[in-house]
Write a protein that holds these residues in place. Structure first.
Motif, PDB file in Angstrom:
ATOM      1  N   SER A  82      -2.002 -56.327 -12.429  1.00  0.00           N
ATOM      2  CA  SER A  82      -2.411 -57.270 -13.473  1.00  0.00           C
ATOM      3  C   SER A  82      -3.906 -57.548 -13.456  1.00  0.00           C
ATOM      4  O   SER A  82      -4.559 -57.543 -14.501  1.00  0.00           O
ATOM      5  N   PHE A  83      -4.467 -57.770 -12.264  1.00  0.00           N
ATOM      6  CA  PHE A  83      -5.872 -58.135 -12.208  1.00  0.00           C
ATOM      7  C   PHE A  83      -6.790 -56.964 -12.565  1.00  0.00           C
ATOM      8  O   PHE A  83      -7.872 -57.179 -13.109  1.00  0.00           O
ATOM      9  N   SER A  84      -6.358 -55.740 -12.297  1.00  0.00           N
ATOM     10  CA  SER A  84      -7.173 -54.598 -12.736  1.00  0.00           C
ATOM     11  C   SER A  84      -7.138 -54.481 -14.257  1.00  0.00           C
ATOM     12  O   SER A  84      -8.153 -54.149 -14.880  1.00  0.00           O
ATOM     13  N   ILE A  85      -5.996 -54.785 -14.863  1.00  0.00           N
ATOM     14  CA  ILE A  85      -5.921 -54.788 -16.326  1.00  0.00           C
ATOM     15  C   ILE A  85      -6.857 -55.855 -16.888  1.00  0.00           C
ATOM     16  O   ILE A  85      -7.612 -55.599 -17.839  1.00  0.00           O
ATOM     17  N   ILE A  90     -11.523 -57.193 -20.051  1.00  0.00           N
ATOM     18  CA  ILE A  90     -12.669 -58.088 -20.248  1.00  0.00           C
ATOM     19  C   ILE A  90     -13.987 -57.317 -20.158  1.00  0.00           C
ATOM     20  O   ILE A  90     -14.888 -57.508 -20.972  1.00  0.00           O
ATOM     21  N   SER A  91     -14.083 -56.405 -19.178  1.00  0.00           N
ATOM     22  CA  SER A  91     -15.320 -55.626 -19.060  1.00  0.00           C
ATOM     23  C   SER A  91     -15.508 -54.700 -20.260  1.00  0.00           C
ATOM     24  O   SER A  91     -16.628 -54.496 -20.719  1.00  0.00           O
ATOM     25  N   PHE A 100     -13.930 -47.961 -12.421  1.00  0.00           N
ATOM     26  CA  PHE A 100     -13.316 -47.800 -11.103  1.00  0.00           C
ATOM     27  C   PHE A 100     -11.978 -48.544 -11.012  1.00  0.00           C
ATOM     28  O   PHE A 100     -11.165 -48.252 -10.138  1.00  0.00           O
ATOM     29  N   LEU A 101     -11.735 -49.492 -11.932  1.00  0.00           N
ATOM     30  CA  LEU A 101     -10.470 -50.223 -11.928  1.00  0.00           C
ATOM     31  C   LEU A 101      -9.324 -49.386 -12.502  1.00  0.00           C
ATOM     32  O   LEU A 101      -8.165 -49.683 -12.226  1.00  0.00           O
ATOM     33  N   GLY A 102      -9.640 -48.353 -13.277  1.00  0.00           N
ATOM     34  CA  GLY A 102      -8.609 -47.523 -13.909  1.00  0.00           C
ATOM     35  C   GLY A 102      -7.560 -46.979 -12.950  1.00  0.00           C
ATOM     36  O   GLY A 102      -6.363 -47.135 -13.183  1.00  0.00           O
ATOM     37  N   PRO A 103      -7.952 -46.362 -11.830  1.00  0.00           N
ATOM     38  CA  PRO A 103      -6.959 -45.835 -10.891  1.00  0.00           C
ATOM     39  C   PRO A 103      -6.222 -46.918 -10.098  1.00  0.00           C
ATOM     40  O   PRO A 103      -5.192 -46.642  -9.494  1.00  0.00           O
ATOM     41  N   ILE A 104      -6.737 -48.128 -10.107  1.00  0.00           N
ATOM     42  CA  ILE A 104      -6.093 -49.204  -9.345  1.00  0.00           C
ATOM     43  C   ILE A 104      -4.821 -49.680 -10.047  1.00  0.00           C
ATOM     44  O   ILE A 104      -3.838 -50.035  -9.393  1.00  0.00           O
TER      45      ILE A 104
END
Length: 126
Positions: A82-85, A90-91, A100-104
């Protein structure tokens, strides 16, 4: 361990309500429709799993290794998923997408699946 689980359930549940309100009101002005849907997906998964953690905390002793890994899988999975989404949406809305959040996100999803599989195993065999 039950108190730990219930603590995280309550924190994740409260944050889901807060983030849901931001998505429905404040972010509606800065996010496009696709971004809003993604943000809502993060909120839904967070709330679903907060409720699951509540049920687990009230109904299991949480003494076995399987039960502990189940709880950790759900908690870490929600945070990563959820937090990576939230971060991606937002970014992206600010034109500074944190790629870098995509693979998380899928890693968080995998941990959520692991939590469900451990719940299944726990109910069936323990």
């Amino acid at each position: 361990m039950s108190q730990f689980t219930l603590l995280f359930a309550s924190i994740l549940g409260a944050l889901a309500v807060i983030f849901g309100a931001f998505g429905a009101h404040a972010f509606k002005k800065i996010l496009n429709e696709e971004q809003l849907k993604s943000f809502e997906t993060g909120v839904k998964y967070q709330m679903y799993h907060a409720l699951v953690l509540l049920l687990i905390g009230f109904n299991f002793n949480l003494e076995t290794t399987v039960e502990k890994y189940m709880v950790y899988s759900f908690i870490i999975g929600v945070i990563l998923f959820s937090f990576s989404i939230y971060g991606l949406v937002i970014s992206s809305a600010k034109n500074k997408k944190l790629t870098f959040l995509g693979p998380i996100t899928p890693l968080g999803g995998l941990l959520l699946v692991c939590g469900w599989c451990l719940l299944f195993y726990n109910v069936l065999y323990i």
